[in-house]
Motif scaffolding. Structure first.
Motif, PDB file in Angstrom:
ATOM      1  N   MET A   1       0.852  -1.171   0.000  1.00 31.30           N
ATOM      2  CA  MET A   1       0.000   0.000   0.000  1.00 31.30           C
ATOM      3  C   MET A   1       0.896   1.230   0.000  1.00 31.30           C
ATOM      4  O   MET A   1       1.762   1.394   0.840  1.00 31.30           O
ATOM      5  CB  MET A   1      -0.903  -0.021   1.231  1.00 31.30           C
ATOM      6  CG  MET A   1      -1.813   1.177   1.311  1.00 31.30           C
ATOM      7  SD  MET A   1      -2.897   1.201   2.743  1.00 31.30           S
ATOM      8  CE  MET A   1      -4.141   0.041   2.224  1.00 31.30           C
ATOM      9  N   GLY A   2       0.654   2.105  -0.949  1.00 30.32           N
ATOM     10  CA  GLY A   2       1.446   3.306  -1.084  1.00 30.32           C
ATOM     11  C   GLY A   2       0.935   4.428  -0.198  1.00 30.32           C
ATOM     12  O   GLY A   2      -0.083   4.313   0.503  1.00 30.32           O
ATOM     13  N   PHE A   3       1.652   5.507  -0.239  1.00 33.09           N
ATOM     14  CA  PHE A   3       1.309   6.675   0.561  1.00 33.09           C
ATOM     15  C   PHE A   3      -0.090   7.196   0.224  1.00 33.09           C
ATOM     16  O   PHE A   3      -0.878   7.499   1.114  1.00 33.09           O
ATOM     17  CB  PHE A   3       2.349   7.781   0.343  1.00 33.09           C
ATOM     18  CG  PHE A   3       1.948   9.093   0.935  1.00 33.09           C
ATOM     19  CD1 PHE A   3       2.030   9.299   2.301  1.00 33.09           C
ATOM     20  CD2 PHE A   3       1.477  10.122   0.135  1.00 33.09           C
ATOM     21  CE1 PHE A   3       1.654  10.507   2.855  1.00 33.09           C
ATOM     22  CE2 PHE A   3       1.101  11.325   0.676  1.00 33.09           C
ATOM     23  CZ  PHE A   3       1.190  11.535   2.044  1.00 33.09           C
ATOM     24  N   PHE A   4      -0.392   7.302  -1.061  1.00 31.53           N
ATOM     25  CA  PHE A   4      -1.681   7.857  -1.460  1.00 31.53           C
ATOM     26  C   PHE A   4      -2.841   6.934  -1.092  1.00 31.53           C
ATOM     27  O   PHE A   4      -3.919   7.410  -0.733  1.00 31.53           O
ATOM     28  CB  PHE A   4      -1.687   8.178  -2.957  1.00 31.53           C
ATOM     29  CG  PHE A   4      -0.813   9.344  -3.305  1.00 31.53           C
ATOM     30  CD1 PHE A   4      -1.141  10.624  -2.885  1.00 31.53           C
ATOM     31  CD2 PHE A   4       0.345   9.165  -4.025  1.00 31.53           C
ATOM     32  CE1 PHE A   4      -0.339  11.714  -3.184  1.00 31.53           C
ATOM     33  CE2 PHE A   4       1.160  10.238  -4.334  1.00 31.53           C
ATOM     34  CZ  PHE A   4       0.826  11.519  -3.909  1.00 31.53           C
ATOM     35  N   ASP A   5      -2.631   5.634  -1.170  1.00 31.52           N
ATOM     36  CA  ASP A   5      -3.674   4.695  -0.753  1.00 31.52           C
ATOM     37  C   ASP A   5      -3.952   4.838   0.738  1.00 31.52           C
ATOM     38  O   ASP A   5      -5.100   4.830   1.174  1.00 31.52           O
ATOM     39  CB  ASP A   5      -3.265   3.260  -1.069  1.00 31.52           C
ATOM     40  CG  ASP A   5      -3.223   2.970  -2.558  1.00 31.52           C
ATOM     41  OD1 ASP A   5      -4.020   3.594  -3.297  1.00 31.52           O
ATOM     42  OD2 ASP A   5      -2.397   2.135  -2.970  1.00 31.52           O
ATOM     43  N   SER A   6      -2.889   4.968   1.504  1.00 34.76           N
ATOM     44  CA  SER A   6      -3.029   5.130   2.951  1.00 34.76           C
ATOM     45  C   SER A   6      -3.735   6.445   3.280  1.00 34.76           C
ATOM     46  O   SER A   6      -4.627   6.482   4.136  1.00 34.76           O
ATOM     47  CB  SER A   6      -1.652   5.091   3.610  1.00 34.76           C
ATOM     48  OG  SER A   6      -1.745   5.329   4.981  1.00 34.76           O
ATOM     49  N   ALA A   7      -3.354   7.510   2.601  1.00 34.18           N
ATOM     50  CA  ALA A   7      -3.979   8.811   2.839  1.00 34.18           C
ATOM     51  C   ALA A   7      -5.458   8.782   2.462  1.00 34.18           C
ATOM     52  O   ALA A   7      -6.298   9.334   3.179  1.00 34.18           O
ATOM     53  CB  ALA A   7      -3.248   9.893   2.050  1.00 34.18           C
ATOM     54  N   LYS A   8      -5.788   8.125   1.347  1.00 32.00           N
ATOM     55  CA  LYS A   8      -7.188   8.035   0.922  1.00 32.00           C
ATOM     56  C   LYS A   8      -8.005   7.242   1.936  1.00 32.00           C
ATOM     57  O   LYS A   8      -9.133   7.624   2.268  1.00 32.00           O
ATOM     58  CB  LYS A   8      -7.301   7.383  -0.452  1.00 32.00           C
ATOM     59  CG  LYS A   8      -8.730   7.307  -0.943  1.00 32.00           C
ATOM     60  CD  LYS A   8      -8.841   6.601  -2.272  1.00 32.00           C
ATOM     61  CE  LYS A   8     -10.304   6.449  -2.637  1.00 32.00           C
ATOM     62  NZ  LYS A   8     -10.496   5.570  -3.768  1.00 32.00           N
ATOM     63  N   ASP A   9      -7.442   6.155   2.457  1.00 28.86           N
ATOM     64  CA  ASP A   9      -8.144   5.360   3.461  1.00 28.86           C
ATOM     65  C   ASP A   9      -8.413   6.177   4.720  1.00 28.86           C
ATOM     66  O   ASP A   9      -9.508   6.120   5.291  1.00 28.86           O
ATOM     67  CB  ASP A   9      -7.350   4.105   3.806  1.00 28.86           C
ATOM     68  CG  ASP A   9      -7.347   3.074   2.691  1.00 28.86           C
ATOM     69  OD1 ASP A   9      -8.217   3.168   1.787  1.00 28.86           O
ATOM     70  OD2 ASP A   9      -6.476   2.186   2.713  1.00 28.86           O
ATOM     71  N   LYS A  10      -7.429   6.937   5.159  1.00 32.15           N
ATOM     72  CA  LYS A  10      -7.605   7.762   6.359  1.00 32.15           C
ATOM     73  C   LYS A  10      -8.630   8.862   6.121  1.00 32.15           C
ATOM     74  O   LYS A  10      -9.458   9.144   6.993  1.00 32.15           O
ATOM     75  CB  LYS A  10      -6.268   8.358   6.786  1.00 32.15           C
ATOM     76  CG  LYS A  10      -5.326   7.330   7.368  1.00 32.15           C
ATOM     77  CD  LYS A  10      -4.003   7.936   7.765  1.00 32.15           C
ATOM     78  CE  LYS A  10      -3.063   6.847   8.276  1.00 32.15           C
ATOM     79  NZ  LYS A  10      -1.760   7.393   8.656  1.00 32.15           N
ATOM     80  N   LEU A  11      -8.586   9.479   4.952  1.00 35.14           N
ATOM     81  CA  LEU A  11      -9.547  10.522   4.631  1.00 35.14           C
ATOM     82  C   LEU A  11     -10.959   9.955   4.522  1.00 35.14           C
ATOM     83  O   LEU A  11     -11.914  10.557   5.003  1.00 35.14           O
ATOM     84  CB  LEU A  11      -9.155  11.225   3.331  1.00 35.14           C
ATOM     85  CG  LEU A  11     -10.006  12.409   2.905  1.00 35.14           C
ATOM     86  CD1 LEU A  11     -10.014  13.480   3.981  1.00 35.14           C
ATOM     87  CD2 LEU A  11      -9.495  12.981   1.600  1.00 35.14           C
ATOM     88  N   THR A  12     -11.075   8.775   3.935  1.00 31.75           N
ATOM     89  CA  THR A  12     -12.377   8.125   3.826  1.00 31.75           C
ATOM     90  C   THR A  12     -12.949   7.820   5.202  1.00 31.75           C
ATOM     91  O   THR A  12     -14.133   8.052   5.460  1.00 31.75           O
ATOM     92  CB  THR A  12     -12.267   6.825   3.006  1.00 31.75           C
ATOM     93  OG1 THR A  12     -11.790   7.150   1.699  1.00 31.75           O
ATOM     94  CG2 THR A  12     -13.601   6.130   2.874  1.00 31.75           C
ATOM     95  N   ASP A  13     -12.115   7.327   6.105  1.00 31.78           N
ATOM     96  CA  ASP A  13     -12.565   7.047   7.473  1.00 31.78           C
ATOM     97  C   ASP A  13     -13.015   8.330   8.171  1.00 31.78           C
ATOM     98  O   ASP A  13     -14.024   8.336   8.885  1.00 31.78           O
ATOM     99  CB  ASP A  13     -11.454   6.375   8.282  1.00 31.78           C
ATOM    100  CG  ASP A  13     -11.170   4.963   7.819  1.00 31.78           C
ATOM    101  OD1 ASP A  13     -12.021   4.369   7.116  1.00 31.78           O
ATOM    102  OD2 ASP A  13     -10.075   4.441   8.144  1.00 31.78           O
ATOM    103  N   ALA A  14     -12.263   9.408   7.976  1.00 31.26           N
ATOM    104  CA  ALA A  14     -12.625  10.686   8.598  1.00 31.26           C
ATOM    105  C   ALA A  14     -13.957  11.194   8.058  1.00 31.26           C
ATOM    106  O   ALA A  14     -14.804  11.676   8.818  1.00 31.26           O
ATOM    107  CB  ALA A  14     -11.530  11.717   8.359  1.00 31.26           C
TER     108      ALA A  14
END
Length: 67
Positions: A1-14
């Motif tokens: 999992m890349g940086f952008f995938d991780s950031a998208k997952d965190k943003l989606t959760d928020a």
């Protein structure tokens, strides 16, 4: 999992957990900009705010988080 995938997952959760607060923040920012421009661009500012809320809401593929 890349940086952008991780950031998208965190943003989606928020967005899933705090969608109403995020929508309120977007609306307040739009109102502030509308105030500072003297209402000259109110329709464009509202359209941009709506697009921002729609884009955040669509992160998880569902239209259920931001109203």
């Amino acid at each position: 999992m890349g940086f952008f995938d991780s950031a998208k997952d965190k943003l989606t959760d928020a967005v899933d957990s705090q969608g109403d607060k995020i929508a309120d923040g977007i609306d307040k920012a739009a109102d502030l900009v509308d105030d500072k421009t003297g209402g000259k661009f109110g329709d464009k500012i509202d359209a941009c705010a709506d697009k921002a809320k729609d884009a955040l809401d669509a992160l998880d593929g569902k239209d259920d988080d931001i109203k």
